[in-house]
Design an enzyme around this catalytic site. Structure first.
Site, PDB file in Angstrom:
ATOM      1  N   GLU A 160      -7.148 -14.294  -1.959  1.00 43.76           N
ATOM      2  CA  GLU A 160      -7.578 -14.211  -0.563  1.00 43.76           C
ATOM      3  C   GLU A 160      -8.418 -15.403  -0.118  1.00 43.76           C
ATOM      4  OE1 GLU A 160      -9.088 -10.722   2.458  1.00 43.76           O
ATOM      5  OE2 GLU A 160      -8.270 -10.315   0.479  1.00 43.76           O
ATOM      6  N   ASP A 163      -3.641  -3.139  -7.798  1.00 39.36           N
ATOM      7  CA  ASP A 163      -4.662  -3.519  -6.826  1.00 39.36           C
ATOM      8  C   ASP A 163      -5.988  -3.612  -7.564  1.00 39.36           C
ATOM      9  OD1 ASP A 163      -5.871  -4.108  -4.442  1.00 39.36           O
ATOM     10  OD2 ASP A 163      -5.844  -2.068  -3.669  1.00 39.36           O
ATOM     11  N   PHE A 196      -2.332  -0.967   5.525  1.00 41.63           N
ATOM     12  CA  PHE A 196      -3.357  -0.187   4.827  1.00 41.63           C
ATOM     13  C   PHE A 196      -3.225   1.296   5.149  1.00 41.63           C
ATOM     14  CE2 PHE A 196      -7.039  -3.102   3.395  1.00 41.63           C
ATOM     15  CZ  PHE A 196      -6.139  -4.065   2.954  1.00 41.63           C
ATOM     16  N   THR A 201      -2.890  -9.361   5.165  1.00 39.78           N
ATOM     17  CA  THR A 201      -3.600  -8.138   4.815  1.00 39.78           C
ATOM     18  C   THR A 201      -4.360  -7.577   6.008  1.00 39.78           C
ATOM     19  OG1 THR A 201      -5.091  -7.202   3.145  1.00 39.78           O
ATOM     20  CG2 THR A 201      -5.677  -9.368   4.026  1.00 39.78           C
ATOM     21  N   LYS A 261      -3.558 -14.817   0.581  1.00 31.29           N
ATOM     22  CA  LYS A 261      -3.859 -13.585   1.308  1.00 31.29           C
ATOM     23  C   LYS A 261      -4.762 -13.900   2.503  1.00 31.29           C
ATOM     24  CE  LYS A 261      -4.931  -8.820  -0.089  1.00 31.29           C
ATOM     25  NZ  LYS A 261      -5.520  -8.016  -1.170  1.00 31.29           N
TER      26      LYS A 261
END
Length: 329
Positions: free
Chosen positions: A97, A18, A179, A157, A133
């Protein structure tokens, strides 16, 4: 000789970095990597990456972009360029993203996703190595559904509950990123507690619920736990399809030598969730989100945070390249 917790974890789960820190990715050599606007902004601030920033700006300028569009195009190019550099170091996929400001606009998200893929293709990267994303809003999930139908793989996400995960499964998305840490943070504040035992950690339990639901119903969407606060959270999800882990926690796992047990498996997935048997529609999805204060707040704050990170990068690039002075010259 006892092997590290990190090496043991790799036997159970696909490890994903990440990070947009190229040095960290080279150090830990994960299969995949994930990025987001905050990580791109952090990477762009490193002096060693100035040449990437300059190349992105020069390309946007050469393409004829001017004023505000120049800086926005630079950010898109920069985001993809970091992805390209990451892909030179790993064997798998990188998640890139879409601008979080588009999270409630299905058509604009689709257009932006295709623009990013076109940039990747111009650098010789095929779409099978990219995960687009997108935030797990209803509009974002519908954009992913359309993209997946065209063979474009997506990573949904900012996911905080089973309702979002179910809608993503209905849309046949490739991967979801629930998350863990942000859920824990929210409950600690709401319950006014300092910590939870790991077996009662709300973030860990949320991912376990999604995992068991997917496996029970033979849903092919991959589950990638994200946003960890400790290696205890990471190890509590050993066996999850993928786990995306920050370099600082990867380093801790490398120095930890406890025995890592398989915490999740298909055989454990015997839970029943009859209330989610039917496909969700926009009305039912948004009703479930509205009735889940944690998910509603964290989804919006996550989107706002990514928008702010992109705005910070915008300001930084203007300062670096004297954009405003150039525009008005």
């Amino acid at each position: 000789m006892t092997t590290s917790a990190l090496n043991q974890l790799k036997l159970h789960t696909t490890i994903v970095a990440d990070s947009s820190d190229l040095d960290a990715i080279q150090q830990f050599l994960p299969l995949d990597a994930t990025t987001n606007p905050s990580l791109i902004t952090a990477a762009a601030s490193q002096a060693t990456n100035l040449h990437i920033l300059k190349a992105a700006f020069d390309q946007a300028h050469h393409e004829g972009y001017q004023q505000d569009q120049l800086i926005e195009r630079t950010i898109d190019i920069l985001t993809v360029k970091f992805g390209v550099e990451i892909l030179k170091l790993i064997r798998g996929r990188v998640s890139t993203e879409v601008d979080a400001a588009l999270s409630y606009d299905t058509e604009a998200t689709i257009v932006k996703a295709k623009e990013l893929l076109s940039l990747y293709k111009s650098y010789g990267i095929e779409k099978n190595r990219i995960l687009i994303k997108i935030a797990s809003t209803w509009e974002g999930i519908q954009a992913a559904k359309a993209l997946e139908a065209e063979g474009i793989k997506c990573n949904l996400t900012l996911l905080f509950g089973l309702h979002q995960a179910k809608a993503c499964a209905d849309a046949h998305v490739t991967l979801v990123s629930p998350f863990v840490g942000r859920i824990l943070d929210w409950y600690k504040k709401a319950d006014n507690v300092q910590s939870y035992p790991i077996d009662k950690d709300p973030g860990v339990l949320s991912v376990k619920q999604i995992y068991h639901f997917y496996k029970q119903h033979n849903i092919k969407t991959e589950i990638m736990g994200a946003s960890f606060r400790s290696i205890d959270q990471v190890l509590a999800l050993a066996g999850c399809d993928l786990l995306t882990i920050a370099p600082s926690l990867l380093a801790e796992l490398e120095q930890d030598f406890r025995v890592v047990e398989h915490a999740l498996s298909h055989q454990q997935s015997d839970l029943n969730h009859p209330y989610l048997a039917e496909a969700l529609n926009e009305k039912s999805f948004k009703a479930l989100i509205q009735h889940d204060l944690m998910a509603a707040q964290l989804l919006q704050s996550g989107i706002d945070g990514f928008i702010k990170a992109r705005e910070q990068l915008n300001i930084s690039l203007r300062q670096t390249f004297g954009i405003d002075a150039q525009i008005h010259a």
